[in-house]
Design a protein around this motif. Structure first.
Motif, PDB file in Angstrom:
ATOM      1  N   LEU A 236      40.024  38.092  30.405  1.00  0.00           N
ATOM      2  CA  LEU A 236      39.748  38.921  29.383  1.00  0.00           C
ATOM      3  C   LEU A 236      40.552  40.249  29.245  1.00  0.00           C
ATOM      4  CD1 LEU A 236      38.173  39.122  26.614  1.00  0.00           C
ATOM      5  CD2 LEU A 236      36.272  39.790  28.172  1.00  0.00           C
ATOM      6  N   GLY A 237      40.545  40.666  30.631  1.00  0.00           N
ATOM      7  CA  GLY A 237      40.937  42.354  30.715  1.00  0.00           C
ATOM      8  C   GLY A 237      42.492  42.119  30.429  1.00  0.00           C
ATOM      9  N   ASP A 238      43.315  41.132  30.969  1.00  0.00           N
ATOM     10  CA  ASP A 238      44.749  41.020  30.510  1.00  0.00           C
ATOM     11  C   ASP A 238      44.901  40.874  29.227  1.00  0.00           C
ATOM     12  OD1 ASP A 238      45.391  41.165  33.275  1.00  0.00           O
ATOM     13  OD2 ASP A 238      45.717  38.949  33.343  1.00  0.00           O
ATOM     14  N   GLN A 239      44.165  40.200  28.419  1.00  0.00           N
ATOM     15  CA  GLN A 239      44.409  40.311  26.946  1.00  0.00           C
ATOM     16  C   GLN A 239      43.896  41.354  26.311  1.00  0.00           C
ATOM     17  OE1 GLN A 239      42.382  36.749  25.106  1.00  0.00           O
ATOM     18  NE2 GLN A 239      43.279  35.229  26.501  1.00  0.00           N
ATOM     19  N   LEU A 240      43.102  42.133  26.619  1.00  0.00           N
ATOM     20  CA  LEU A 240      42.586  43.267  26.030  1.00  0.00           C
ATOM     21  C   LEU A 240      43.698  44.497  26.422  1.00  0.00           C
ATOM     22  CD1 LEU A 240      38.942  43.235  26.456  1.00  0.00           C
ATOM     23  CD2 LEU A 240      40.030  42.964  24.200  1.00  0.00           C
TER      24      LEU A 240
ATOM     25  N   MET B 295      48.387  34.468  29.092  1.00  0.00           N
ATOM     26  CA  MET B 295      47.904  33.485  30.129  1.00  0.00           C
ATOM     27  C   MET B 295      49.123  32.528  30.871  1.00  0.00           C
ATOM     28  SD  MET B 295      45.398  30.411  29.276  1.00  0.00           S
ATOM     29  CE  MET B 295      44.223  31.417  28.506  1.00  0.00           C
ATOM     30  N   SER B 296      48.855  32.374  32.002  1.00  0.00           N
ATOM     31  CA  SER B 296      50.182  31.876  32.808  1.00  0.00           C
ATOM     32  C   SER B 296      50.220  30.333  32.305  1.00  0.00           C
ATOM     33  CB  SER B 296      49.822  31.780  34.217  1.00  0.00           C
ATOM     34  OG  SER B 296      48.886  31.124  34.648  1.00  0.00           O
ATOM     35  N   GLU B 297      51.448  29.631  32.570  1.00  0.00           N
ATOM     36  CA  GLU B 297      51.529  28.300  31.926  1.00  0.00           C
ATOM     37  C   GLU B 297      50.803  27.630  32.966  1.00  0.00           C
ATOM     38  OE1 GLU B 297      55.251  24.937  31.680  1.00  0.00           O
ATOM     39  OE2 GLU B 297      55.551  27.160  32.304  1.00  0.00           O
ATOM     40  N   ALA B 298      50.627  27.738  34.177  1.00  0.00           N
ATOM     41  CA  ALA B 298      49.780  26.831  34.934  1.00  0.00           C
ATOM     42  C   ALA B 298      48.549  26.983  34.695  1.00  0.00           C
ATOM     43  CB  ALA B 298      50.068  27.546  36.344  1.00  0.00           C
ATOM     44  N   LYS B 299      47.784  27.956  34.222  1.00  0.00           N
ATOM     45  CA  LYS B 299      46.393  28.093  33.976  1.00  0.00           C
ATOM     46  C   LYS B 299      46.418  27.240  32.573  1.00  0.00           C
ATOM     47  CE  LYS B 299      43.995  31.508  34.466  1.00  0.00           C
ATOM     48  NZ  LYS B 299      43.467  33.168  34.243  1.00  0.00           N
ATOM     49  N   ALA B 300      47.334  27.446  31.468  1.00  0.00           N
ATOM     50  CA  ALA B 300      47.130  26.937  30.413  1.00  0.00           C
ATOM     51  C   ALA B 300      47.112  25.289  30.743  1.00  0.00           C
ATOM     52  CB  ALA B 300      48.176  27.175  29.457  1.00  0.00           C
ATOM     53  N   THR B 301      48.001  24.871  31.460  1.00  0.00           N
ATOM     54  CA  THR B 301      48.081  23.408  31.779  1.00  0.00           C
ATOM     55  C   THR B 301      46.731  22.933  32.352  1.00  0.00           C
ATOM     56  OG1 THR B 301      50.399  23.519  32.239  1.00  0.00           O
ATOM     57  CG2 THR B 301      49.401  21.763  32.997  1.00  0.00           C
TER      58      THR B 301
ATOM     59  N   ASN C 273      35.245  31.458  38.730  1.00  0.00           N
ATOM     60  CA  ASN C 273      34.190  32.552  38.901  1.00  0.00           C
ATOM     61  C   ASN C 273      34.216  33.552  37.926  1.00  0.00           C
ATOM     62  OD1 ASN C 273      36.490  34.261  39.697  1.00  0.00           O
ATOM     63  ND2 ASN C 273      36.198  33.331  41.743  1.00  0.00           N
ATOM     64  N   LYS C 274      33.186  34.546  37.817  1.00  0.00           N
ATOM     65  CA  LYS C 274      33.297  35.436  36.813  1.00  0.00           C
ATOM     66  C   LYS C 274      34.514  36.436  36.742  1.00  0.00           C
ATOM     67  CE  LYS C 274      30.365  38.895  37.583  1.00  0.00           C
ATOM     68  NZ  LYS C 274      29.099  39.692  37.731  1.00  0.00           N
ATOM     69  N   GLU C 275      34.980  36.748  38.078  1.00  0.00           N
ATOM     70  CA  GLU C 275      35.947  37.698  38.471  1.00  0.00           C
ATOM     71  C   GLU C 275      37.160  36.928  37.393  1.00  0.00           C
ATOM     72  OE1 GLU C 275      38.952  39.462  41.736  1.00  0.00           O
ATOM     73  OE2 GLU C 275      36.932  38.740  42.232  1.00  0.00           O
ATOM     74  N   ALA C 276      37.321  35.781  37.628  1.00  0.00           N
ATOM     75  CA  ALA C 276      38.683  35.243  36.846  1.00  0.00           C
ATOM     76  C   ALA C 276      38.628  35.448  35.471  1.00  0.00           C
ATOM     77  CB  ALA C 276      38.788  33.643  37.369  1.00  0.00           C
TER      78      ALA C 276
ATOM     79  N   GLY D   4      39.497  44.805  40.814  1.00  0.00           N
ATOM     80  CA  GLY D   4      40.520  45.816  41.226  1.00  0.00           C
ATOM     81  C   GLY D   4      41.635  45.708  40.435  1.00  0.00           C
ATOM     82  N   ARG D   5      42.448  44.605  40.081  1.00  0.00           N
ATOM     83  CA  ARG D   5      43.284  44.272  39.536  1.00  0.00           C
ATOM     84  C   ARG D   5      43.246  44.962  38.105  1.00  0.00           C
ATOM     85  NH1 ARG D   5      45.682  38.507  37.457  1.00  0.00           N
ATOM     86  NH2 ARG D   5      46.915  39.280  35.361  1.00  0.00           N
TER      87      ARG D   5
END
Length: 240
Positions: free
Chosen positions: A93-97, A1-7, A85-88, A150-151
């Protein structure tokens, strides 16, 4: 998770009753920002766990942010403080997995496993890969389907190609005199056998799942043994 998102997540969680800023714009007490950030991370983990459950139950397309919030036991407004949104949610979740999957197959394809006799090598490599998928059914849901962001599918395709290259490299070590094109076909077939067998394994539970795991190993052993079995046994005898 990016620092920006965590913040962002930490700040949002603070809005739900966390400590407020002092008169000078800071927070009263050096430990409070860390506590607030930890609460934000815990809330994000809670939402991702709920999303994994909803995606597995309903499929990605039919899932909604309201259903995810309900599964997590929070209001939709709380969810939107962390994810727009759901995509985010799916991308996070996809990144973590995907990161955990990279770690899993990286550990499975260690040199010590590759030097084992073929039957034991299949156990050492396949068991952690199968276990990961059984323990994380959302991984399969998020890696397939036309509506998946897509990502995620792009990163999965890249990872798929990397794993196929890894299998091909292992087989090339056992088959040094076999033309590269033939080794590639063997690797491709081996990988497809694994994917097809994994689909059957994931479709069953309990004793039936265990039986399908053994069937997959039997099929792969019978396919590979005539090709690499003698060399695998030779390597095992040489190993300390």
């Amino acid at each position: 998770m990016s620092e920006a998102k965590a913040t962002k997540g930490a700040a949002a969680d603070g809005a739900d009753g966390g400590p407020t800023a002092g008169p000078d714009g800071g927070t009263p007490g050096s430990a409070r920002p860390r506590r607030r950030q930890a609460r934000g991370e815990a809330r994000i983990a809670q939402l991702l766990q709920a999303a994994a459950s909803v995606f597995c139950t309903s499929g990605y397309t039919a899932s909604s942010t309201n259903a995810i919030a309900r599964e997590a036991g929070v209001s939709p407004g709380t969810l939107y403080q962390f994810f727009p949104n759901k995509e985010a949610i799916a991308v996070e979740l996809g990144d973590q997995l995907l990161n955990r999957w990279r770690d899993t197959y990286g550990a499975a394809f260690t040199q010590s496993h590759i030097e084992l006799p073929l039957d034991r090598m299949l156990d050492a490599i396949l068991d952690p890969l199968i276990a990961f998928n059984c323990e994380n059914p959302a991984f399969s849901v998020l890696m397939h389907g036309s509506e998946i962001p897509g990502r995620i599918t792009e990163e999965h395709d890249t990872l798929h190609a990397t794993m196929l290259t890894r299998v091909e490299s292992v087989l090339a070590g056992y088959l040094p005199d076999v033309p590269a094109g033939h080794v590639h076909r063997i690797a491709d077939m081996t990988f497809m056998l694994f994917k097809a067998g994994l689909d059957l394994i994931m479709a069953h539970e309990g004793e039936e799942r265990t039986a399908y795991v053994q069937e997959l190993k039997t099929i792969m052993f019978r396919y590979l043994d005539p090709l690499v079995g003698d060399d695998a046994r030779h390597r095992a005898r040489r190993a300390p």
